[in-house]
Structure formats: structure tokens, C-alpha cells
Motif scaffolding. Structure first.
Motif, PDB file in Angstrom:
ATOM      1  N   VAL A  40      12.749  -1.986   2.794  1.00  0.00           N
ATOM      2  CA  VAL A  40      12.103  -0.733   2.388  1.00  0.00           C
ATOM      3  C   VAL A  40      13.004   0.479   2.587  1.00  0.00           C
TER       4      VAL A  40
ATOM      5  N   LYS B  34      13.012   3.470   0.176  1.00  0.00           N
ATOM      6  CA  LYS B  34      11.798   3.407  -0.641  1.00  0.00           C
ATOM      7  C   LYS B  34      10.618   4.134   0.003  1.00  0.00           C
TER       8      LYS B  34
ATOM      9  N   TYR C 138       4.726  -1.213   5.860  1.00  0.00           N
ATOM     10  CA  TYR C 138       4.904  -1.692   4.482  1.00  0.00           C
ATOM     11  C   TYR C 138       5.093  -3.208   4.415  1.00  0.00           C
TER      12      TYR C 138
ATOM     13  N   TYR D  47       5.130  -7.499   1.494  1.00  0.00           N
ATOM     14  CA  TYR D  47       6.098  -8.591   1.409  1.00  0.00           C
ATOM     15  C   TYR D  47       5.592  -9.900   2.017  1.00  0.00           C
TER      16      TYR D  47
ATOM     17  N   THR E 258       4.674  -8.130  -5.517  1.00  0.00           N
ATOM     18  CA  THR E 258       5.565  -7.336  -4.664  1.00  0.00           C
ATOM     19  C   THR E 258       6.406  -6.391  -5.518  1.00  0.00           C
ATOM     20  N   GLU E 259       6.906  -6.901  -6.634  1.00  0.00           N
ATOM     21  CA  GLU E 259       7.721  -6.069  -7.530  1.00  0.00           C
ATOM     22  C   GLU E 259       6.901  -4.934  -8.132  1.00  0.00           C
TER      23      GLU E 259
ATOM     24  N   GLU F 267       6.556  -2.307  -5.453  1.00  0.00           N
ATOM     25  CA  GLU F 267       7.834  -1.618  -5.256  1.00  0.00           C
ATOM     26  C   GLU F 267       8.108  -0.623  -6.385  1.00  0.00           C
ATOM     27  N   TYR F 268       7.673  -0.938  -7.579  1.00  0.00           N
ATOM     28  CA  TYR F 268       7.845  -0.019  -8.701  1.00  0.00           C
ATOM     29  C   TYR F 268       7.232   1.344  -8.388  1.00  0.00           C
TER      30      TYR F 268
ATOM     31  N   MET G  95       6.539   2.529  -5.439  1.00  0.00           N
ATOM     32  CA  MET G  95       7.250   3.146  -4.318  1.00  0.00           C
ATOM     33  C   MET G  95       8.470   3.907  -4.821  1.00  0.00           C
ATOM     34  N   ARG G  96       9.152   3.343  -5.808  1.00  0.00           N
ATOM     35  CA  ARG G  96      10.320   4.039  -6.374  1.00  0.00           C
ATOM     36  C   ARG G  96       9.893   5.294  -7.151  1.00  0.00           C
TER      37      ARG G  96
ATOM     38  N   SER H  79       1.402   3.470   2.573  1.00  0.00           N
ATOM     39  CA  SER H  79       1.456   2.260   1.748  1.00  0.00           C
ATOM     40  C   SER H  79       0.186   2.018   0.942  1.00  0.00           C
TER      41      SER H  79
END
Length: 282
Positions: free
Chosen positions: A65, A68, A83, A87, A179-180, A183-184, A186-187, A199
């Protein structure tokens, strides 16, 4: 559950409460997530406290992370371990198909097997939902003014849910690469600042409107008050199977400060470490 030195007292109380109310505690396996540095000491403490506990501790690489995490309304929400729930499908063995995720500031007062056995009916995730909450409040004007971002929830009926209690189908999670997807967002948050709360918002953006609803009794949350003052709160109406001190106020801190809230006394009987030093160097 995650394990760290800050919340260990709460985690131990949570584990104790699960075991106390389980019909078959010998059937329960605990999967703990911690950082590499604290793992040996945490393993020693858990083993000494619960000699017959069936558990494993997995390492969470905080580099996952790095870069991120954006600062949020409360510093505790910015810790990398907060976070780790994103995962879990990668951290746990592939043979683990279903889990219950618990925060470290709760106690269970019912047989956890009842929560485990709910039918997710094809959903990846189950949790108590609160559709009366104003969903728009969880995101900034930058989110709602961007047609691409705002369009991500169009056509859905998104409801708030608290990520401190979740039943998760890890196989479907892995298949759907959730998860991806988390993460998208988060970016996006790092670049555009579309929310203020740790989170939780990515989970709302990915799953809201597609959650298997669980009875509210399984997450009587908010007992720690809000994220700024942590004032005392009452229980929501209805039956209770789980008490959750989400928010700023934690029962062990309020008890130690001699200023507990009335409901903190319900947590106290599970406090195995009230008079002990948890870490040898603390």
C-alpha cells in the motif's frame, strides 16, 4: 483479524468473546494478519493466552500500500494494516474459500457459526447494510462533479455498510479480481481526493448495491462514537449478536482513563490484559 501492538488488547478480547459463545470452539480457525516486525512477539502472546487456539499469523507487506494511502479524517485509519482487508484473498492460502473478517474493536455475544453459515446467494460479500444513511456524504464534491466517477454508482442502489464485519467468499473474490478493483479507487483517491475516510470508501464504490444483507444484530457498530470526538452512544434498537466500538472511542482506553461509557462495561469481562503489560518492552 489484524494484529498489532496498538489494538492487541481489543483483538484478544474479540477472540475470547468468539470462543466463549461458540457451540464448538474447536472448529474455529483464526487467521491473523500482522507486519513482519511484530509477528514473533504477537505469536508468543497469542500462544500464551490461548494455548489450544487453532491459528496462523500471516505477514502483511506494507509495501503493498506504499504510495496508495491518502491521509484521512483520523490518523488510525491511515495505518497500512487498516488496508490489509483488501488483500486477504492473496494473503491467505488458496484452500481457504470463506472467511469472516472482524475488526479488533468488537466482541461477539452469539455463536459465530450462525454468521458463518449464512447464504451469500452468489454474492462475494455479506454485511449488515444501512440504506437510510446518506451515501453521498462519504464522497467529496470532486467525486460527484466528475461524470466518470459519479457514473460508477449509476444504476445501483448503493447502501452504506461497515467493513469491520464481513463474510467473504474468497474464491469469488479471486475470480473477480476484487483486490485490483479496490486498488483502482485507491489510486484515484491519491490523485483526486474523492473521499475522507480510510479504507471504507473503496469498498463502498466496488461493492455497494451488490452485498448480501446480513441482520443488523451482527454489527451493532458506532459504539466508539464518531471519528472526531468519540462520544458515548447507545445501542441501535433490536437484538444484539455483536458489539462494535467503531469510531474514535475504544473501550479499553476509556476504561483506563476512568471515564468509560455505559456500554464499555459490556466489553470489560472479555478484557484479559487489563492488568498486564502486553509487550516485554512496553
Amino acid at each position: 483479524m489484524t494484529l498489532d501492538s496498538t489494538y492487541l488488547r481489543g483483538s484478544v478480547a474479540g477472540v475470547f468473546s468468539v470462543l466463549q459463545h461458540a457451540t464448538c470452539p474447536e472448529n474455529i480457525v483464526f487467521h491473523f494478519i500482522s507486519t513482519q516486525r511484530q509477528r514473533p512477539e504477537l505469536r508468543r502472546i497469542i500462544t500464551a493466552t490461548f494455548p489450544y487456539l487453532n491459528f496462523e499469523i500471516y505477514n502483511f507487506d506494507t509495501n503493498l500500500v506504499k504510495g496508495k494511502i491518502s491521509y484521512s479524517i483520523r490518523q488510525a485509519l491511515d495505518q497500512p494494516l487498516n488496508y490489509a482487508r483488501i488483500y486477504l484473498a492473496d494473503l491467505l492460502p488458496s484452500g481457504v474459500g470463506r472467511i469472516i473478517y472482524f475488526d479488533s474493536d468488537l466482541i461477539v455475544v452469539d455463536d459465530v457459526a450462525k454468521l458463518w453459515s449464512i447464504n451469500l446467494r452468489g454474492h462475494v460479500l455479506g454485511a449488515p447494510e444501512y440504506c437510510h444513511a446518506n451515501f453521498t456524504n462519504y464522497f467529496t464534491s470532486k467525486f460527484w462533479s466528475n461524470p466518470v466517477f459519479a457514473g460508477s454508482v449509476k444504476g445501483r442502489k448503493p447502501c452504506y455498510f461497515n467493513t469491520g464485519v464481513m463474510v467473504i467468499d474468497l474464491r469469488k473474490w479471486r475470480e473477480g479480481k476484487y483486490t485490483e478493483k479496490l486498488e483502482y479507487w485507491m489510486r484515484i483517491q491519491k490523485k483526486y481526493r474523492i473521499y475522507e475516510l480510510g479504507s471504507l470508501p473503496p469498498f463502498l464504490l466496488v461493492f455497494a448495491g451488490d452485498v448480501e444483507e446480513i441482520e443488523h444484530r451482527w454489527n451493532q457498530h458506532g459504539l466508539g462514537g464518531d471519528n472526531l470526538q468519540g462520544l458515548c452512544r447507545n445501542l441501535h434498537p433490536g437484538p444484539v449478536s455483536l458489539l462494535h466500538w467503531s469510531g474514535k472511542g475504544k473501550p479499553w482506553l476509556r476504561i483506563d482513563s476512568k471515564n468509560p461509557c455505559p456500554l464499555d462495561y459490556l466489553w470489560a469481562p472479555y478484557d484479559l490484559f487489563r492488568h498486564k503489560s502486553l509487550f516485554s518492552d512496553s
